[in-house]
Design an enzyme around this catalytic site. Structure first.
Site, PDB file in Angstrom:
ATOM      1  N   ASP A 170       0.836  -1.196   0.000  1.00  0.00           N
ATOM      2  CA  ASP A 170       0.000   0.000   0.000  1.00  0.00           C
ATOM      3  C   ASP A 170       0.877   1.253   0.000  1.00  0.00           C
ATOM      4  O   ASP A 170       1.876   1.336   0.711  1.00  0.00           O
ATOM      5  CB  ASP A 170      -0.881  -0.023   1.258  1.00  0.00           C
ATOM      6  CG  ASP A 170      -1.876   1.109   1.308  1.00  0.00           C
ATOM      7  OD1 ASP A 170      -2.745   1.173   0.423  1.00  0.00           O
ATOM      8  OD2 ASP A 170      -1.789   1.935   2.246  1.00  0.00           O
ATOM      9  N   GLU A 196      14.893 -15.380   0.226  1.00  0.00           N
ATOM     10  CA  GLU A 196      15.207 -16.407   1.217  1.00  0.00           C
ATOM     11  C   GLU A 196      14.194 -17.550   1.189  1.00  0.00           C
ATOM     12  O   GLU A 196      14.421 -18.607   1.780  1.00  0.00           O
ATOM     13  CB  GLU A 196      15.236 -15.794   2.617  1.00  0.00           C
ATOM     14  CG  GLU A 196      16.297 -14.722   2.819  1.00  0.00           C
ATOM     15  CD  GLU A 196      16.145 -14.026   4.156  1.00  0.00           C
ATOM     16  OE1 GLU A 196      15.381 -14.541   5.015  1.00  0.00           O
ATOM     17  OE2 GLU A 196      16.775 -12.961   4.356  1.00  0.00           O
TER      18      GLU A 196
END
Length: 576
Positions: free
Chosen positions: A213, A280
């Site tokens: 956002d 990751e």
């Protein structure tokens, strides 16, 4: 933890069709009138059958709901309105079992004023570490009675509020949105560490990505200089200046001077760090930016290889029903994204805009009103729907990723006569009703035409029956209920299913766009090919001749094609 493997050549998000769910308005499973996570779980088979690839959930976190959840009090808790973490985990697991990815909203520009950090800041003195997590500043003038600068809130009014310290007026804090949404200070390393921890919390649970956002808003210009401009979330003003005169690749003018709180270069280092966090994890996790950036070249910076994977294409959304503007948006977007090796995204509506079915039915189908009320021009509902269906065929045939706002697959219009007494959008109140607000596009969905609330609520009824939906639905919603459209030839939901089936079968999302010989935006015709499909869109006022012996694959309405001609306000896919 659920994981997905990428395709051999493209990650899943490069061509995904992603369905936005506004949780409070999608489906209510406990009868309290508010949509919830269990309600979403109960409709996942419907979404899988529609042919979408992923869902994106607007905020469901703990929140006082001053801005419908975009004021987050705790990023790691589900608001009881929507259920709990177990409900989320069950929904996520079911979605993955159906082959649907799940993207969640992240709100990093600001928190709720009820967040523990902000409460600590209010209880702490000026200059304290707790205050430094937010944008606290001394006021100007005698005794600091004037705000630190002249910035205006996106929702109307000033962007600064003064706090009381030991019973007397003290510092001011910045809120680019509502007073209950204080901006975080992204110069503070603790803020960076906390948001990366939030990312990992949800990645560890198995989410496939984040919609970020106000992705362009976290970093502010040094010194917080005054600025006379006024900006908005998604605004058609600058695009309207290009109406009917936009050749391909025309540049939109940049703000002069540019905004000191939007699209600062410093945001990109944040997203490089987040990119490293996502790497990751397996399964091609992704970030999509909600960045209101005027020039396509600036927007493309957010999707460089070491930053985000996608950014919303508001140029396309703002183009309206106009062949020249649509064609220019397609050209500019593909050109800018190709320069950084990123796929384009396409979207026609979302939770912040008047639904395109209604915008396209206005006298000016390129207009971009900030809400519609009974006192305003009322759209031509049938005309708007016809144009919206045609625009959908245009969008789904473009290479890249497409976003669908809940209910648009039903042809749902805006609630344009919602009474002021029911409105809840803070922009309505902060502008004293000048902006009608976004409630009209957030009305709960109709699932069953003959049931109370059009079947929005299900499950065990509350005493006395299900509660009324949190926003009232207009009577016209009965005509758009999902159960009245399912399996009905020519219905909007069947058009979406058919289009998505063809899109998937011919891999249009990873295809190549090329303008077709019939392409003539000046005459109201948008025409292009993508693999074995040629798309013709007639935004003009007279029927368009189809190529001789054209094999129609899909038409926007049952009567779009007749005697070798494509009717105005229609679109068709033909075999190339």
């Amino acid at each position: 933890m659920s994981t997905f493997q990428p395709t051999p050549t493209k990650p899943w998000w490069a061509s995904a069709v992603i369905y936005q769910i506004y949780p409070r308005s999608f489906a209510d499973a406990n009868g309290d009138g508010m949509g919830d996570l269990s309600g979403i779980s109960g409709k996942l088979e419907y979404l899988a059958a529609l042919g979408i690839n992923a869902i994106w959930l607007s905020p469901f976190y703990l929140s006082p709901q001053a801005d419908a959840g975009y004021d987050v009090a705790d990023y790691r808790r589900v608001d009881p309105l929507f259920g709990d973490l177990q409900d989320f985990d069950e929904m996520l697991s079911k979605a993955h079992s159906l082959g649907l990815r799940v993207i969640v909203d992240l709100v990093p520009n600001h928190t709720s004023d009820e967040h523990a950090w902000f409460q600590e800041a209010l209880a702490s003195p000026s200059g304290s570490p707790a205050r430094d997590r937010y944008m606290f500043r001394d006021g100007r003038g005698i005794d600091g009675v004037e705000p630190p600068n002249n910035w205006r809130s996106i929702f109307g009014g000033g962007a600064w509020t003064r706090v009381t310290e030991n019973g007397v007026p003290g510092q001011w804090y910045l809120h680019l949105f509502d007073t209950k949404q204080p901006d975080l200070n992204w110069e503070n390393p603790e803020v960076h560490a906390e948001m990366e921890s939030v990312l990992r919390f949800w990645l560890d649970r198995g989410v496939d990505g984040f919609r970020v956002d106000v992705a362009h808003g976290m970093v502010k210009a040094a010194g917080l200089p005054d600025w006379e401009g006024q900006t908005a979330m998604v605004s058609g003003d600058e695009t309207n200046t290009l109406a009917s005169q936009s050749p391909a690749h025309q540049q939109k003018p940049a703000m002069d001077p540019p905004s000191p709180f939007f699209d600062q270069d410093g945001v990109h280092e944040i997203y490089r760090a987040w990119n490293r966090v996502l790497k990751e994890y397996d399964g091609d996790r992704m970030l999509v930016a909600e960045a209101w950036v005027e020039q396509p070249e600036r927007l493309a910076l957010y999707v460089r290889p070491d930053e985000m994977q996608q950014a919303f294409n508001f140029d396309f959304l703002l183009a309206g029903w106009d062949a020249q503007r649509m064609a220019a948006a397609v050209d500019n977007s593909l050109l800018a994204n190709a320069a950084v090796g990123a796929p384009a995204t396409w979207v026609l509506s979302n939770h912040d805009t008047v639904r395109h079915t209604s915008r396209f039915g206005l006298l000016d189908p390129t207009a971009f009103p900030k809400g519609i009320s009974a006192e305003d021009e009322q759209p031509d509902e049938a005309l708007g729907l016809a144009r919206a269906r045609a625009a959908t065929l245009l969008m789904f045939a473009l290479p890249g990723s497409a976003y669908v706002y809940q209910g648009e697959e039903l042809g749902l219009p805006e609630h344009t006569t919602l009474e002021a007494a029911f409105r809840q959008d803070p922009s309505f109140f902060r502008t004293n009703g000048v902006e009608r607000g976004r409630d009209g596009c957030r009305v709960p969905l109709p699932w069953k035409a003959s049931e109370p609330g059009y079947g929005f609520s299900s499950g065990t009824p509350k005493e006395g029956g299900h509660a009324a939906p949190w926003l009232p639905q207009p009577p016209s919603f009965a005509h758009y209920a999902a159960d009245t459209e399912a399996g009905v030839a020519g219905s909007t939901v069947e058009l979406y299913r058919s289009a998505l089936e063809v899109r998937a079968a011919h891999a249009l999302g990873v295809g190549t766009h090329a303008w077709a010989p019939q392409h003539d935006p000046g005459a109201g015709v948008v025409a292009f090919s993508n693999g074995p499909i040629t798309v013709l869109v007639n935004a003009g006022s007279v029927p368009l001749d189809l190529p001789p012996a054209a094999e129609v694959v899909l038409a926007s309405t049952l009567d779009s094609v007749s005697q070798g001609k494509l009717a105005p306000n229609s679109a068709v896919w033909i075999a190339s």
